[in-house]
Design an enzyme around this catalytic site. Structure first.
Site, PDB file in Angstrom:
ATOM      1  N   TYR A 187       0.870  -1.186   0.000  1.00 57.75           N
ATOM      2  CA  TYR A 187       0.000   0.000   0.000  1.00 57.75           C
ATOM      3  C   TYR A 187       0.907   1.236   0.000  1.00 57.75           C
ATOM      4  O   TYR A 187       2.066   1.165  -0.409  1.00 57.75           O
ATOM      5  CB  TYR A 187      -0.906  -0.127   1.255  1.00 57.75           C
ATOM      6  CG  TYR A 187      -1.980   0.906   1.392  1.00 57.75           C
ATOM      7  CD1 TYR A 187      -2.986   1.031   0.436  1.00 57.75           C
ATOM      8  CD2 TYR A 187      -1.997   1.765   2.495  1.00 57.75           C
ATOM      9  CE1 TYR A 187      -3.978   1.983   0.579  1.00 57.75           C
ATOM     10  CE2 TYR A 187      -3.000   2.716   2.638  1.00 57.75           C
ATOM     11  CZ  TYR A 187      -3.982   2.824   1.680  1.00 57.75           C
ATOM     12  OH  TYR A 187      -4.965   3.770   1.816  1.00 57.75           O
ATOM     13  N   ARG A 240      -5.737  11.249 -10.596  1.00 64.40           N
ATOM     14  CA  ARG A 240      -5.031  11.856  -9.447  1.00 64.40           C
ATOM     15  C   ARG A 240      -4.603  10.730  -8.519  1.00 64.40           C
ATOM     16  O   ARG A 240      -5.224  10.473  -7.501  1.00 64.40           O
ATOM     17  CB  ARG A 240      -5.983  12.845  -8.745  1.00 64.40           C
ATOM     18  CG  ARG A 240      -5.309  13.787  -7.798  1.00 64.40           C
ATOM     19  CD  ARG A 240      -5.898  13.670  -6.400  1.00 64.40           C
ATOM     20  NE  ARG A 240      -5.525  12.430  -5.744  1.00 64.40           N
ATOM     21  CZ  ARG A 240      -6.083  11.936  -4.645  1.00 64.40           C
ATOM     22  NH1 ARG A 240      -7.100  12.541  -4.088  1.00 64.40           N
ATOM     23  NH2 ARG A 240      -5.675  10.806  -4.098  1.00 64.40           N
ATOM     24  N   LYS A 258      -5.901  -1.229  -2.621  1.00 60.38           N
ATOM     25  CA  LYS A 258      -7.021  -0.933  -1.700  1.00 60.38           C
ATOM     26  C   LYS A 258      -7.812  -2.213  -1.417  1.00 60.38           C
ATOM     27  O   LYS A 258      -8.218  -2.469  -0.297  1.00 60.38           O
ATOM     28  CB  LYS A 258      -7.954   0.116  -2.312  1.00 60.38           C
ATOM     29  CG  LYS A 258      -7.339   1.503  -2.452  1.00 60.38           C
ATOM     30  CD  LYS A 258      -7.503   2.354  -1.206  1.00 60.38           C
ATOM     31  CE  LYS A 258      -6.751   3.672  -1.338  1.00 60.38           C
ATOM     32  NZ  LYS A 258      -6.733   4.474  -0.113  1.00 60.38           N
ATOM     33  N   GLU A 330     -11.969   6.056  -6.253  1.00 56.80           N
ATOM     34  CA  GLU A 330     -10.634   6.275  -5.705  1.00 56.80           C
ATOM     35  C   GLU A 330      -9.778   7.090  -6.662  1.00 56.80           C
ATOM     36  O   GLU A 330      -9.660   6.755  -7.845  1.00 56.80           O
ATOM     37  CB  GLU A 330      -9.968   4.903  -5.465  1.00 56.80           C
ATOM     38  CG  GLU A 330      -8.735   4.954  -4.621  1.00 56.80           C
ATOM     39  CD  GLU A 330      -9.007   5.299  -3.156  1.00 56.80           C
ATOM     40  OE1 GLU A 330      -9.878   4.663  -2.533  1.00 56.80           O
ATOM     41  OE2 GLU A 330      -8.337   6.207  -2.635  1.00 56.80           O
ATOM     42  N   ASP A 331      -9.175   8.108  -6.151  1.00 54.27           N
ATOM     43  CA  ASP A 331      -8.169   8.899  -6.870  1.00 54.27           C
ATOM     44  C   ASP A 331      -8.648   9.441  -8.215  1.00 54.27           C
ATOM     45  O   ASP A 331      -7.911   9.428  -9.217  1.00 54.27           O
ATOM     46  CB  ASP A 331      -6.864   8.095  -6.999  1.00 54.27           C
ATOM     47  CG  ASP A 331      -6.198   7.906  -5.632  1.00 54.27           C
ATOM     48  OD1 ASP A 331      -6.816   8.283  -4.620  1.00 54.27           O
ATOM     49  OD2 ASP A 331      -5.077   7.383  -5.566  1.00 54.27           O
ATOM     50  N   ASP A 353     -13.505   7.452  -1.272  1.00 57.28           N
ATOM     51  CA  ASP A 353     -12.511   7.240  -0.225  1.00 57.28           C
ATOM     52  C   ASP A 353     -11.736   8.520   0.085  1.00 57.28           C
ATOM     53  O   ASP A 353     -11.408   8.797   1.233  1.00 57.28           O
ATOM     54  CB  ASP A 353     -11.546   6.151  -0.721  1.00 57.28           C
ATOM     55  CG  ASP A 353     -10.629   5.642   0.361  1.00 57.28           C
ATOM     56  OD1 ASP A 353     -11.052   5.602   1.526  1.00 57.28           O
ATOM     57  OD2 ASP A 353      -9.483   5.280   0.029  1.00 57.28           O
ATOM     58  N   ASP A 354     -11.449   9.296  -0.962  1.00 56.93           N
ATOM     59  CA  ASP A 354     -10.617  10.484  -0.773  1.00 56.93           C
ATOM     60  C   ASP A 354     -11.393  11.629  -0.133  1.00 56.93           C
ATOM     61  O   ASP A 354     -10.824  12.430   0.600  1.00 56.93           O
ATOM     62  CB  ASP A 354     -10.032  10.920  -2.126  1.00 56.93           C
ATOM     63  CG  ASP A 354      -9.258   9.781  -2.748  1.00 56.93           C
ATOM     64  OD1 ASP A 354      -8.233   9.383  -2.181  1.00 56.93           O
ATOM     65  OD2 ASP A 354      -9.711   9.249  -3.787  1.00 56.93           O
ATOM     66  N   ASN A 495       0.078  12.090   0.166  1.00 54.95           N
ATOM     67  CA  ASN A 495       0.795  10.841  -0.120  1.00 54.95           C
ATOM     68  C   ASN A 495       1.382  10.863  -1.522  1.00 54.95           C
ATOM     69  O   ASN A 495       0.882  11.584  -2.377  1.00 54.95           O
ATOM     70  CB  ASN A 495      -0.190   9.661  -0.032  1.00 54.95           C
ATOM     71  CG  ASN A 495      -0.744   9.509   1.366  1.00 54.95           C
ATOM     72  OD1 ASN A 495      -0.015   9.546   2.335  1.00 54.95           O
ATOM     73  ND2 ASN A 495      -2.058   9.364   1.456  1.00 54.95           N
ATOM     74  N   ASN A 539      -4.438   7.687   7.761  1.00 58.94           N
ATOM     75  CA  ASN A 539      -4.699   7.206   6.398  1.00 58.94           C
ATOM     76  C   ASN A 539      -6.070   6.535   6.364  1.00 58.94           C
ATOM     77  O   ASN A 539      -6.455   5.834   7.309  1.00 58.94           O
ATOM     78  CB  ASN A 539      -3.609   6.198   5.996  1.00 58.94           C
ATOM     79  CG  ASN A 539      -3.669   5.865   4.530  1.00 58.94           C
ATOM     80  OD1 ASN A 539      -4.657   5.305   4.048  1.00 58.94           O
ATOM     81  ND2 ASN A 539      -2.629   6.213   3.805  1.00 58.94           N
TER      82      ASN A 539
HETATM   83  O1  LIG Z   1      -4.029   5.743  -0.760  1.00 60.04           O
HETATM   84  C1  LIG Z   1      -3.716   6.352   0.279  1.00 60.04           C
HETATM   85  O2  LIG Z   1      -2.722   6.098   0.942  1.00 60.04           O
HETATM   86  C2  LIG Z   1      -4.625   7.413   0.809  1.00 60.04           C
HETATM   87  C3  LIG Z   1      -5.424   7.980  -0.285  1.00 60.04           C
HETATM   88  O3  LIG Z   1      -6.529   7.560  -0.556  1.00 60.04           O
HETATM   89  C4  LIG Z   1      -4.784   8.963  -1.161  1.00 60.04           C
HETATM   90  O4  LIG Z   1      -3.732   9.522  -0.820  1.00 60.04           O
HETATM   91  O5  LIG Z   1      -5.346   9.190  -2.230  1.00 60.04           O
HETATM   92 MG   LIG Z   2      -6.998   7.832  -2.624  1.00 59.53          MG
END
Ligand SMILES: O=C([O-])CC(=O)C(=O)O
Ligand SMILES: [Mg+2]
Length: 639
Positions: A187, A240, A258, A330-331, A353-354, A495, A539
Site C-alpha cells: 500500500y 489523481r 485498496k 478512488e483517486d 474514499d478520498d 501521499n 490514512n
Molecule cells: O491511498 C492512500 O494512501 C490514501 C489515499 O486515498 C490517497 O492519498 O489518495
Molecule cells: Mg486515494
C-alpha cells in the site's frame, strides 16, 4: 487456468480428453469450482454444458468450509465461495475441477508444500511437489524472510504481488500477521512507485480495464471477470493517483492495493473484490510519449464523452451485481470526484474514499487528539492547506460533527474552518470564480497569499495538509504553529512520502517536541531530547475496510454522512491510554482486524437505525457478527 480446459465436470462437453483436469469420474472428490469457458464458444455453439449448480451443492470437498454469513444467499461452491447464480444462457459459466498441475497453478486453491500426503494422492499432485510437507505457519516464516532479503521497497512489492499470484491464502496470512511491516509495501507509499512503473511490472491481469474502446460493451466486459459474486469494487480513472498526478491506466495499482486491504484488514473475501481502472486517456505527456505505455494513447475524454462512459459503467455494475455492491471511487481528480459522488449517491451504494474515507479518519484522529489537548472540537480553529477532495471533505465532516454536538447552524460553524488553495486563503472577496466545493469556505477576510501569513492571521490550533505538495509545511510555518499553541495539532496528509507537507522529524524538531503529529504516509519514530515520538498514520486505510464490511454485512443500500460519523467515532474509541501516552492519536495497525470489526458494527448499527440496512433480522451482537463474517486465510483441507 481451469477455464482453458473447456471442460465441465460432467465430462461430456464434446471436447473429450479432459483427463485429470476435469474428468467427470472424479466428481465429488476434487476441488470443484465455478469456472469460465471461452465466451465465444458459448455464444457460437454449445460447448459449454450448463451444469445445474444444485447438483454439486451437497458435495463439499473441503472440510473447513468458511462459514461466512455474508457470502450471499445463493449457492456456495465447495470451498465456501459463492457460486455464480446468473442466467447461464447469457454467460459462459460452467463447473469444472482443478486438480493436479492446474490446482498448483490456481492461486485461490494452491497451498504449495502444505498439501498433505492424502491430498497429494487424492488430487493428482504426487510427483509435482518435492516430498516434504511444510505447514502454512512455517511457510509464513519462510516468506517473510524471503521478502526481507530485498532492500528496495519496490522489489518487496513485486515479491508480494508474485505471491498473491501464486498462493492467495499465504499472501493474506503473511500480510495479516506482519501488517505493520507490509502495509507500506503493498500500500502507501510503495504502491505509488509501483503505479509510476506499472508498465514495467505488469504481468498478469489483476483487475478489469474498461477503456473508451469498450464503450457500449461494458456489460460484456464485466462478464469476463471470473468471479461472479462481487461485493466491493474499487474504481479509479487514474487522474489523481495519490499526490502523484495523472498516471492514466497505470493507476490500476491503487484499486488492487485498496482491495488487498479490504480483505486483509476488513475481512472481505478476495473473490468478492473487483479492482477496475477506467481508461479515458491521459494528459501525462511522459506517458503519451512512452511507447511502452499500457493505456490509451490519447488525451483525456471530458464532458459528455466522459460522463457517458461512466454512466454506462455505473449502470452495468448495478445490472450485473445488484444494488448492494459497494462502489468505491478512488483517486479521481477533484473536478470529477465531487460530481460523481453527487450524481450517484442517491442511486448506487457509492463511497468516495478520498472525500469521505479521509474525512472520517481525520475526524477520528482529531476527536482522539482532544484527549491530549483538551477542549471540544468547537473550541478549535482549523486551517487547511489544500482545498480539494480531502480538504473540503474533512472540513465538512468536522463541521457536521460540531453541528451535531452543539446544535449550531453549519454556516456559522464553517466560519471557524479556513482553507488555503494554490491562490492563497479562500476568501469572499476573491475575484476569480471559485469551484463549487470551495464556496462554503469563502469567509470574510482580506486576501492572504502565503500559508505562513494565513497561520499568523487565522491563528489555527489545527493545521491540516491535503495539498498533494511536499515540503509546504516549512520550518517557519511549524514554528509559527508552535508559538501560537502549547500543543499544535499538525497533520501532513498528502501521499506518498515525497508529497508529505513535512516529515515527522521536521514536525517534532521544529515544534521542539510540542506537536501532535500524524501523516498520511508512514514515518518512523523520532527521538528528540531523549523522548521517542511515535507519529500516527492518518490514512483512510483505517476506515474503508471496516466501513465497507459494515455496509456489506448489513445489506446497506446507500451511504449516509451519519455512517461516516459512526465510523469515525468507532475508530476514535479504539485509541487506548497506552497509545495516548506515546502521543498517538491512532491505534497501531496491529489490531486492525478487531478495529475493523468494531467500525463495521457501529456503521451497521447506524444503517439499521436509519433504515438503510436490508439484511433482516438485525443480528443481535453486530460486532460478533462482523467477526464471524470475516475471511480468514488459513488453508482448507481438501478431501
Ligand atoms: O491511498 C492512500 O494512501 C490514501 C489515499 O486515498 C490517497 O492519498 O489518495
Ligand atoms: Mg486515494
Amino acid at each position: 487456468m481451469i477455464s482453458s480446459t473447456r471442460c465441465n465436470f460432467l465430462g461430456n462437453s464434446g471436447l473429450g480428453g479432459c483427463g485429470n483436469v476435469c474428468g467427470g469420474q472424479r466428481r465429488g472428490s476434487g476441488p470443484w469450482r465455478v469456472s469460465c469457458m471461452s465466451p465465444s464458444n458459448d455464444r457460437n455453439g454449445s460447448v459449454v454444458m450448463e451444469t445445474p449448480l444444485k447438483e454439486i451443492k451437497n458435495e463439499p470437498v473441503v472440510e473447513d468450509v468458511d462459514n461466512n454469513p455474508i457470502s450471499g444467499g445463493g449457492p456456495r461452491d465447495v470451498y465456501g465461495e459463492d457460486k455464480a447464480t446468473e442466467d447461464h444462457s447469457v454467460t459462459p459459466w460452467s463447473v469444472s475441477v482443478a486438480s493436479g498441475y492446474t490446482l498448483l497453478r490456481d492461486p485461490h486453491f494452491n497451498k504449495g508444500l502444505a498439501f498433505t500426503e492424502k491430498e497429494r494422492d487424492a488430487h493428482y499432485l504426487r510427483g509435482l511437489l518435492p516430498p516434504t510437507t511444510i505447514p502454512q505457519e512455517t511457510q509464513v516464516k519462510k516468506m517473510i524472510q524471503h521478502i526481507r532479503q530485498y532492500q528496495v521497497p519496490l522489489q518487496r512489492y513485486t515479491a508480494m504481488m508474485d505471491l498473491q499470484e501464486r498462493n492467495e491464502r499465504l499472501f493474506y496470512k503473511l500480510l495479516i500477521e506482519h501488517v505493520e511491516e507490509l502495509l507500506p509495501i503493498v500500500y502507501t507509499p510503495t504502491v505509488g512507485e509501483a503505479c509510476q512503473k506499472y508498465g514495467d511490472i505488469f504481468m498478469r491481469p489483476q483487475g478489469l480495464y474498461i477503456s473508451l474502446n469498450e464503450k457500449g460493451r461494458i456489460l460484456e466486459v464485466l462478464r469476463n471477470w471470473p468471479e461472479k459474486n462481487i461485493q466491493v469494487i474499487v474504481v479509479t480513472d487514474g487522474e489523481r493517483i495519490l499526490g502523484l498526478g495523472d498516471l492514466g491506466c497505470q493507476g490500476m495499482g491503487i484499486p488492487v492495493g485498496k482491495l488487498s486491504l479490504y480483505t486483509a484488514l476488513g475481512g472481505v473475501r478476495p473473490s468478492a473484490c473487483l479492482p477496475i481502472t477506467i481508461d479515458v486517456g491521459t494528459n501525462n505527456e511522459k506517458l503519451l510519449n512512452d511507447e511502452l505505455y499500457i493505456g490509451l494513447k490519447r488525451r483525456r475524454a471530458t464532458g459528455q464523452e466522459y460522463s457517458e462512459l461512466i454512466h454506462e459503467f455505473m449502470t452495468a455494475v448495478k445490472q450485473t451485481y445488484g444494488e448492494k455492491v459497494l462502489i468505491q471511487f478512488e483517486d479521481f481528480a477533484n473536478h470529477n470526484a465531487f460530481d460523481l459522488l453527487e450524481k450517484y449517491r442517491s442511486t448506487h451504494l457509492v463511497f468516495n474514499d478520498d472525500i469521505q474515507g479521509t474525512a472520517s479518519v481525520v475526524l477520528a484522529g482529531l476527536v482522539a487528539a482532544l484527549k491530549l489537548v483538551g477542549g471540544n472540537l468547537a473550541d478549535h480553529r482549523f486551517l487547511f492547506l489544500g482545498a480539494g477532495e480531502a480538504g473540503t471533505g474533512i472540513a465538512e465532516l468536522i463541521a457536521l460533527e460540531i453541528s451535531k454536538q452543539t446544535n449550531g447552524p453549519l454556516e456559522e460553524i464553517r466560519k471557524n474552518i479556513w482553507l488555503v488553495d494554490s491562490k492563497g486563503l479562500i476568501v469572499k472577496s476573491r475575484k476569480e470564480s471559485l469551484q463549487h466545493f470551495k464556496k462554503p469556505w469563502a469567509h470574510e477576510h482580506e486576501p492572504v497569499t502565503s500559508l505562513l501569513d494565513a497561520v499568523n492571521q487565522i491563528k489555527p490550533t489545527v493545521l491540516i495538509g491535503t495539498s498533494g505538495q511536499g515540503k509546504t509545511f516549512t520550518k517557519e510555518v511549524v514554528e509559527a504553529m508552535a508559538s501560537l499553541n502549547e500543543k499544535p495539532i499538525i497533520l501532513a496528509l498528502s501521499n506518498p512520502t515525497s508529497q508529505s507537507e513535512c516529515t515527522a522529524e521536521e514536525a517534532y524538531l521544529w515544534s521542539r517536541g510540542s506537536a501532535i503529529f500524524a501523516s498520511g504516509s508512514p514515518f518512523p519514530p523520532f527521538e528528540y531530547k531523549g523522548k521517542v515520538f511515535v507519529p500516527g498514520q492518518s490514512n483512510n486505510a483505517y476506515i474503508f475496510p471496516g466501513f465497507g464490511l459494515g455496509l456489506i454485512m448489513s445489506g446497506t443500500i446507500r451511504v449516509h454522512d451519519d455512517l461516516l460519523l459512526a465510523a469515525s467515532e468507532a475508530l476514535a474509541e479504539q485509541v487506548t491510554e497506552e497509545n495516548f501516552e506515546k502521543g498517538l492519536i491512532f491505534p497501531p495497525f496491529t489490531n486492525i482486524r478487531k478495529i475493523s470489526a468494531h467500525i463495521a458494527a457501529k456503521v451497521a448499527a447506524k444503517a439499521y437505525e436509519l433504515g438503510l440496512a436490508t439484511r433482516l433480522p438485525q443480528p443481535k451482537d453486530l460486532e460478533k457478527f462482523a467477526e464471524s463474517c470475516m475471511y480468514t486465510p488459513a488453508y482448507r483441507t481438501y478431501r
